[in-house]
Design an enzyme around this catalytic site. Structure first.
Site, PDB file in Angstrom:
ATOM      1  N   ARG A  72      10.643  18.074  17.293  1.00 45.83           N
ATOM      2  CA  ARG A  72      12.034  18.185  16.826  1.00 45.83           C
ATOM      3  C   ARG A  72      12.054  18.535  15.343  1.00 45.83           C
ATOM      4  O   ARG A  72      11.817  17.684  14.479  1.00 45.83           O
ATOM      5  CB  ARG A  72      12.791  16.885  17.065  1.00 45.83           C
ATOM      6  CG  ARG A  72      14.192  16.881  16.509  1.00 45.83           C
ATOM      7  CD  ARG A  72      15.139  17.755  17.276  1.00 45.83           C
ATOM      8  NE  ARG A  72      15.352  17.260  18.636  1.00 45.83           N
ATOM      9  CZ  ARG A  72      16.032  17.934  19.551  1.00 45.83           C
ATOM     10  NH1 ARG A  72      16.525  19.123  19.266  1.00 45.83           N
ATOM     11  NH2 ARG A  72      16.200  17.452  20.761  1.00 45.83           N
ATOM     12  N   ARG A  95       7.183  26.407  23.693  1.00 46.53           N
ATOM     13  CA  ARG A  95       7.093  25.324  22.692  1.00 46.53           C
ATOM     14  C   ARG A  95       6.432  24.066  23.257  1.00 46.53           C
ATOM     15  O   ARG A  95       6.210  23.099  22.539  1.00 46.53           O
ATOM     16  CB  ARG A  95       8.484  25.004  22.127  1.00 46.53           C
ATOM     17  CG  ARG A  95       9.448  24.427  23.132  1.00 46.53           C
ATOM     18  CD  ARG A  95      10.781  24.064  22.452  1.00 46.53           C
ATOM     19  NE  ARG A  95      11.719  23.463  23.429  1.00 46.53           N
ATOM     20  CZ  ARG A  95      12.837  22.831  23.095  1.00 46.53           C
ATOM     21  NH1 ARG A  95      13.186  22.746  21.809  1.00 46.53           N
ATOM     22  NH2 ARG A  95      13.628  22.300  23.998  1.00 46.53           N
ATOM     23  N   HIS A 159      13.798  28.984  16.347  1.00 47.96           N
ATOM     24  CA  HIS A 159      14.886  27.996  16.236  1.00 47.96           C
ATOM     25  C   HIS A 159      14.719  27.159  14.955  1.00 47.96           C
ATOM     26  O   HIS A 159      14.506  25.945  15.016  1.00 47.96           O
ATOM     27  CB  HIS A 159      14.810  27.123  17.490  1.00 47.96           C
ATOM     28  CG  HIS A 159      15.966  26.207  17.738  1.00 47.96           C
ATOM     29  ND1 HIS A 159      16.383  25.238  16.859  1.00 47.96           N
ATOM     30  CD2 HIS A 159      16.772  26.075  18.822  1.00 47.96           C
ATOM     31  CE1 HIS A 159      17.397  24.563  17.390  1.00 47.96           C
ATOM     32  NE2 HIS A 159      17.663  25.050  18.562  1.00 47.96           N
ATOM     33  N   ASP A 204      27.934  25.014  17.032  1.00 46.41           N
ATOM     34  CA  ASP A 204      26.887  25.532  17.933  1.00 46.41           C
ATOM     35  C   ASP A 204      27.342  26.924  18.364  1.00 46.41           C
ATOM     36  O   ASP A 204      28.086  27.090  19.323  1.00 46.41           O
ATOM     37  CB  ASP A 204      26.727  24.615  19.146  1.00 46.41           C
ATOM     38  CG  ASP A 204      25.439  24.930  19.921  1.00 46.41           C
ATOM     39  OD1 ASP A 204      25.072  24.116  20.793  1.00 46.41           O
ATOM     40  OD2 ASP A 204      24.809  25.975  19.640  1.00 46.41           O
ATOM     41  N   GLU A 263      19.048  30.204  13.434  1.00 44.68           N
ATOM     42  CA  GLU A 263      17.994  30.634  14.356  1.00 44.68           C
ATOM     43  C   GLU A 263      18.078  32.146  14.575  1.00 44.68           C
ATOM     44  O   GLU A 263      19.195  32.695  14.671  1.00 44.68           O
ATOM     45  CB  GLU A 263      18.183  29.892  15.680  1.00 44.68           C
ATOM     46  CG  GLU A 263      18.326  28.380  15.509  1.00 44.68           C
ATOM     47  CD  GLU A 263      19.035  27.739  16.682  1.00 44.68           C
ATOM     48  OE1 GLU A 263      19.776  26.759  16.466  1.00 44.68           O
ATOM     49  OE2 GLU A 263      18.849  28.208  17.816  1.00 44.68           O
TER      50      GLU A 263
HETATM   51  O1  TA6 Z   1      20.252  26.335  19.253  1.00 44.67           O
HETATM   52  C1  TA6 Z   1      21.229  25.367  19.488  1.00 44.67           C
HETATM   53  C2  TA6 Z   1      20.893  24.668  20.797  1.00 44.67           C
HETATM   54  O2  TA6 Z   1      20.899  25.568  21.872  1.00 44.67           O
HETATM   55  C3  TA6 Z   1      21.901  23.533  20.985  1.00 44.67           C
HETATM   56  O3  TA6 Z   1      22.808  23.820  22.019  1.00 44.67           O
HETATM   57  C4  TA6 Z   1      20.996  22.334  21.283  1.00 44.67           C
HETATM   58  O4  TA6 Z   1      20.722  22.270  22.659  1.00 44.67           O
HETATM   59  C5  TA6 Z   1      19.785  22.703  20.449  1.00 44.67           C
HETATM   60  O5  TA6 Z   1      19.590  24.078  20.724  1.00 44.67           O
HETATM   61  C6  TA6 Z   1      18.562  21.856  20.639  1.00 44.67           C
HETATM   62  O6  TA6 Z   1      18.016  22.084  21.885  1.00 44.67           O
HETATM   63  P1  TA6 Z   1      16.755  21.165  22.294  1.00 44.67           P
HETATM   64  O7  TA6 Z   1      16.371  21.603  23.665  1.00 44.67           O
HETATM   65  O8  TA6 Z   1      15.666  21.429  21.274  1.00 44.67           O
HETATM   66  O9  TA6 Z   1      17.227  19.737  22.209  1.00 44.67           O
END
Ligand code: TA6
Length: 291
Positions: A72, A95, A159, A204, A263
């Site tokens: 994360r 990932r 991301h 978002d 991202e």
């Molecule tokens: O990029 C934004 C997003 O798609 C959000 O909707 C949220 O889901 C975030 O990515 C994090 O996703 P993750 O699967 O890493 O918890």
């Protein structure tokens, strides 16, 4: 993965390889301009810091470092799809995969590069490599080659989680006039009318057909961050805010104050379609200055 076998790729004064968090293989990269950190798990850049500046990338204090779990923070590689997928992990399997360390190098100008390859066992039919170059800037290139005899379609997104002093003092610029899918507003298609995007709640947004750079202005740290890219038509801007933060076990309830995601990739209608033998490169360069 055997750390000792990986040490053949070490470069004195530039790349050191050891067991990092969770015992996962970690490269610590040192240049005359900066330091960086990269895990083979997910080919995940977890840290980048220019000398004399606060760290550029956010990493959750609650992040997991374990097989089958995404890290994360830093720069997760979302591939070969973005978002949820029935029967598969959110944001794809790249990932969650241990990437092969293919090569390391240190250039005369002090920049250090690491090349990684997605193992075939991950299940993607093409060849996927990732080149990370660390210097005064951080450059990441995701290179996909269609080695099959048919068209290869995929989504991809770097991301990136940026570390900020206080989200209340942050704006993102460069997206005015662009269409975006608002995931907070029920995936409605909207047009960005603001020259500067402020963060006062969950954001978002998937901006479409966006080849241009995004500028992040951090008022508290007095820092300007440039997110430049080539080979990317989508930009995603995300801050989970308080409710989503509390719902994520690997993210602190209050951490949303100190991060923002900008991202860069090709998602949704911008997904990539490669003809046999074709290749694509998604390239992102992060730079910053204080003052
Ligand atoms: O990029 C934004 C997003 O798609 C959000 O909707 C949220 O889901 C975030 O990515 C994090 O996703 P993750 O699967 O890493 O918890």
């Amino acid at each position: 993965m055997d750390i000792e076998a990986l040490k053949q790729h070490e470069i004195s004064g530039a790349i050191a390889i050891s067991a990092g968090a969770g015992g996962l293989p970690r490269l610590v990269i040192t240049t005359p301009f900066s330091t960086a950190e990269l895990y083979l798990h997910g080919a995940h850049v977890t840290g980048f810091q220019k000398t004399g500046e606060p760290r550029l990338l956010f990493l959750s204090a609650a992040s997991q470092f374990a097989a089958g779990k995404p890290i994360r923070g830093g720069v997760p590689i979302c591939f070969p799809w973005f978002g949820p997928r029935v029967g598969g992990p959110a944001h794809g399997f790249a990932r969650l995969t241990d990437w092969h360390l293919a090569a390391t190098s240190a250039a005369p100008d002090g920049r250090v590069s690491v090349r990684l390859r997605l193992p075939e066992a991950a299940g993607f039919p093409g060849k996927v490599e990732y080149l990370v170059t660390v210097g005064a800037t951080l450059t990441m290139e995701l290179q996909v080659t269609n080695t099959t005899g048919a068209t290869l379609e995929f989504e991809e997104c770097l991301h990136t989680y940026f570390s900020v002093g206080d989200i209340a003092t942050v704006v993102a610029r460069g997206l005015k006039g662009l269409k975006y899918l608002d995931k907070v507003g029920g995936l409605k298609l909207k047009e960005e009318t603001d020259k500067a995007i402020h963060f006062t709640g969950e954001v978002d947004r998937v901006y479409l057909n966006t080849p241009q750079p995004v500028i992040i202005e951090d008022g508290k740290l007095h820092r300007t961050i440039r997110v430049e890219k080539t080979g990317s038509n989508s930009t995603v801007v995300w801050n989970p805010w308080v409710t989503k933060s509390k719902a994520m076990a690997d993210f602190g309830d209050e951490e949303y104050h100190r991060m923002v995601c900008v991202e860069s990739g090709n998602v949704g209608q911008n997904q990539v379609a490669l003809a046999p033998g074709e290749f694509s490169t998604l390239k992102v360069t992060l730079s910053s200055q204080i003052g």
